[in-house]
Design a protein around this motif. Structure first.
Motif, PDB file in Angstrom:
ATOM      1  N   ASP A 150       0.845  -1.199   0.000  1.00 50.81           N
ATOM      2  CA  ASP A 150       0.000   0.000   0.000  1.00 50.81           C
ATOM      3  C   ASP A 150       0.873   1.239   0.000  1.00 50.81           C
ATOM      4  O   ASP A 150       2.093   1.156   0.141  1.00 50.81           O
ATOM      5  N   ALA A 151       0.221   2.409  -0.130  1.00 46.74           N
ATOM      6  CA  ALA A 151       0.957   3.672  -0.223  1.00 46.74           C
ATOM      7  C   ALA A 151       1.395   4.199   1.131  1.00 46.74           C
ATOM      8  O   ALA A 151       2.259   5.077   1.201  1.00 46.74           O
ATOM      9  N   TRP A 159       4.726  -1.505   3.955  1.00 49.86           N
ATOM     10  CA  TRP A 159       5.089  -0.596   5.032  1.00 49.86           C
ATOM     11  C   TRP A 159       4.750  -1.210   6.393  1.00 49.86           C
ATOM     12  O   TRP A 159       3.639  -1.692   6.615  1.00 49.86           O
ATOM     13  N   THR A 160       5.705  -1.157   7.305  1.00 48.17           N
ATOM     14  CA  THR A 160       5.500  -1.725   8.636  1.00 48.17           C
ATOM     15  C   THR A 160       4.398  -0.996   9.388  1.00 48.17           C
ATOM     16  O   THR A 160       3.538  -1.615  10.017  1.00 48.17           O
ATOM     17  N   ARG A 219      11.591   0.008   8.649  1.00 45.77           N
ATOM     18  CA  ARG A 219      10.650   0.948   8.038  1.00 45.77           C
ATOM     19  C   ARG A 219       9.648   0.213   7.141  1.00 45.77           C
ATOM     20  O   ARG A 219       8.450   0.514   7.142  1.00 45.77           O
ATOM     21  N   ALA A 220      10.148  -0.732   6.375  1.00 40.37           N
ATOM     22  CA  ALA A 220       9.325  -1.569   5.509  1.00 40.37           C
ATOM     23  C   ALA A 220      10.007  -2.928   5.402  1.00 40.37           C
ATOM     24  O   ALA A 220      11.134  -3.105   5.865  1.00 40.37           O
ATOM     25  N   ALA A 221       9.313  -3.877   4.783  1.00 42.37           N
ATOM     26  CA  ALA A 221       9.888  -5.214   4.686  1.00 42.37           C
ATOM     27  C   ALA A 221      11.226  -5.206   3.954  1.00 42.37           C
ATOM     28  O   ALA A 221      12.086  -6.059   4.201  1.00 42.37           O
ATOM     29  N   LEU A 236       6.280   4.872  12.690  1.00 43.12           N
ATOM     30  CA  LEU A 236       6.216   3.756  13.643  1.00 43.12           C
ATOM     31  C   LEU A 236       5.901   4.225  15.056  1.00 43.12           C
ATOM     32  O   LEU A 236       5.560   3.416  15.923  1.00 43.12           O
ATOM     33  N   LEU A 237       6.002   5.531  15.297  1.00 47.30           N
ATOM     34  CA  LEU A 237       5.656   6.056  16.616  1.00 47.30           C
ATOM     35  C   LEU A 237       4.152   6.063  16.860  1.00 47.30           C
ATOM     36  O   LEU A 237       3.705   6.088  18.007  1.00 47.30           O
TER      37      LEU A 237
END
Length: 439
Positions: free
Chosen positions: A243-244, A254-255, A304-306, A315-316
């Motif tokens: 996804d964006a 995105w994590t 941050r992402a896979a 992520l906060l």
């Protein structure tokens, strides 16, 4: 009294009896006031016929009375004047339909002559959820009900096709285009927003958190409960799809998007009875298990992402919401974000390869307030207040926050007032004061 009509719109102008119409210039008038004098000019726009007199004194009194009614007391919060102001801004950005625009302006550039200027005069569902959650943390106010209603209506109407952004009356946002106008210096005049057609998984996670907050106040409507079920269905079908993300970039795994969904599912599991709650819990376990496999480093820090080990301020957000995921190493992730993205007490979104912090974009004020919330959740009250106060200082003379702040030039960047910044400021003022009505 001057009157004019156009298709679907009526205008009345009072207080300018000596003005004259001039070809090519419109209505032209001049006022000369001596010291101590005042003069009111009242402009009214309406969709239908009106007959009430345009009495400036009566209108001022009615306006002040209405704002006193709709903005709650914030005296028990941290920075009570600014907190009340933030609530008023959110209320002012919200239409009668319940849709809240992300900002009131278009085309104020984030960086001059770089093409980074956008139209934010639309209702982003994620931003509306941030605002609804912040208001609900303070109490079961009507503004939170507006957010629940608008988000629920969009999910029920569009299901899998839910868009990140809508017009304030629920219509799709048109694509980005330019007008034949000069625009703000260093920018151009943009109308529409291409992000309106993206798939952003975290929107569903934030919506579920909003619905759970409504349930905690015993204000979860039947429509919102049905919308929550639809959101869970969509997550179940699409959580594996790239996804964006929060920053509306290229489609990736995105994590933050997955952790937002887990947080939303966990919250709904706490308020839904029986099998529906167990289903949310089971789906949260499945999403978290795969997200850990792909995105959790061996040292316990989230990627941050896979496919990206970099620091990511998004992520906060789950940490700020109090969503703990066992051995996820939240403290390590937060410390890494602070070390890589913090500068002079402000926080940036992520690193731009080959460019120092502050060169590619300004500090992101949403991230600063979110860091204050996450730091407070981790038990560091002093550190939380440092982040809160430093970020709170990045406003203009009217007390309004833009999206970004140029730390070196001490200038606001981008459109304003930016709703999600005022929302996270309000939530931080609530939680740092220990006054939250939500967990």
């Amino acid at each position: 009294m001057w009157r004019a009509e156009a298709e679907g719109l009526r205008m009345r102008l009072g207080g300018a009896p000596d003005a004259v119409p001039r070809p090519g210039e419109g209505l032209v008038g001049e006022f000369r006031l001596r010291e101590g004098e005042s003069h009111d000019v009242v402009l009214e726009l309406s969709a239908g016929p009106v007959s009430e007199p345009l009495d400036a004194d009566a209108l001022w009194r009615a306006t002040e009375q209405e704002w006193r009614r709709v903005v709650p007391d914030c005296s028990r919060l941290v920075a009570p004047r600014d907190a009340r102001h933030a609530y008023a801004v959110l209320r002012g950005l919200t239409s009668v339909s319940g849709g809240m625009v992300a900002a009131a302006t278009t085309s104020l550039p984030e960086r001059a002559n770089t093409g980074r200027n956008y139209d934010y005069r639309f209702a982003w569902l994620r931003d509306q959820c941030y605002a609804g959650l912040a208001v609900a943390a303070h109490g079961p106010h009507p503004l939170a009900d507006d957010a629940v209603r608008f988000v629920a209506e969009r999910i029920l109407e569009d299901g899998d096709g839910v868009r990140p952004a809508y017009t304030v009356d629920g219509r799709p946002v048109g694509g980005d285009r330019s007008l034949r106008l000069p625009g703000y210096p260093g920018g151009s005049d943009h109308v529409g927003n291409d992000a309106g057609a993206q798939f952003q998984l975290d929107t569903f996670g934030e919506a579920l958190q909003l619905f759970a907050a409504a349930a905690a106040h015993d204000r979860l409507t039947k429509d919102a409960e049905r919308a929550a079920a639809v959101a869970v269905d969509v997550v179940e079908r699409r959580w594996l799809r790239p996804d964006a993300g929060l920053w509306e970039l290229e489609d990736r795994w995105w994590t933050h998007s997955r952790l937002s969904v887990v947080c939303g599912l966990r919250r709904m599991a706490q308020v839904l009875p029986g099998g529906a709650g167990r289903r949310c819990d089971a789906l949260a376990d499945t999403v978290l298990r795969e997200t850990r496999r792909r995105c959790l480093r061996p040292d316990g820090r989230w990627r941050r992402a896979a496919d990206d080990d970099g620091a990511e301020a998004a992520l906060l957000v789950p940490m700020a919401r109090g969503c703990a995921f066992g051995d996820d190493g939240g403290a390590a992730t937060r410390a890494h974000i602070e070390s890589r993205l913090g500068e002079d007490g402000y926080l940036y979104r992520f690193e731009h390869p080959g460019e120092p912090l502050g060169d590619a974009e300004g500090a992101f004020l949403l991230c600063g307030f979110t860091m204050a919330l996450a730091t407070h959740r981790h038990g560091d009250r002093v550190g939380a207040f440092r982040w809160f106060e430093r970020t709170r200082a990045a406003c203009g003379p009217p007390g309004l926050f833009a999206e970004e702040y140029d730390v070196r030039q001490r200038q606001l960047r981008g459109n304003l007032p930016q709703a999600f910044v005022h929302a996270t400021m309000l939530e931080a003022a609530v939680r740092l004061a220990g006054a939250s009505t939500l967990p």
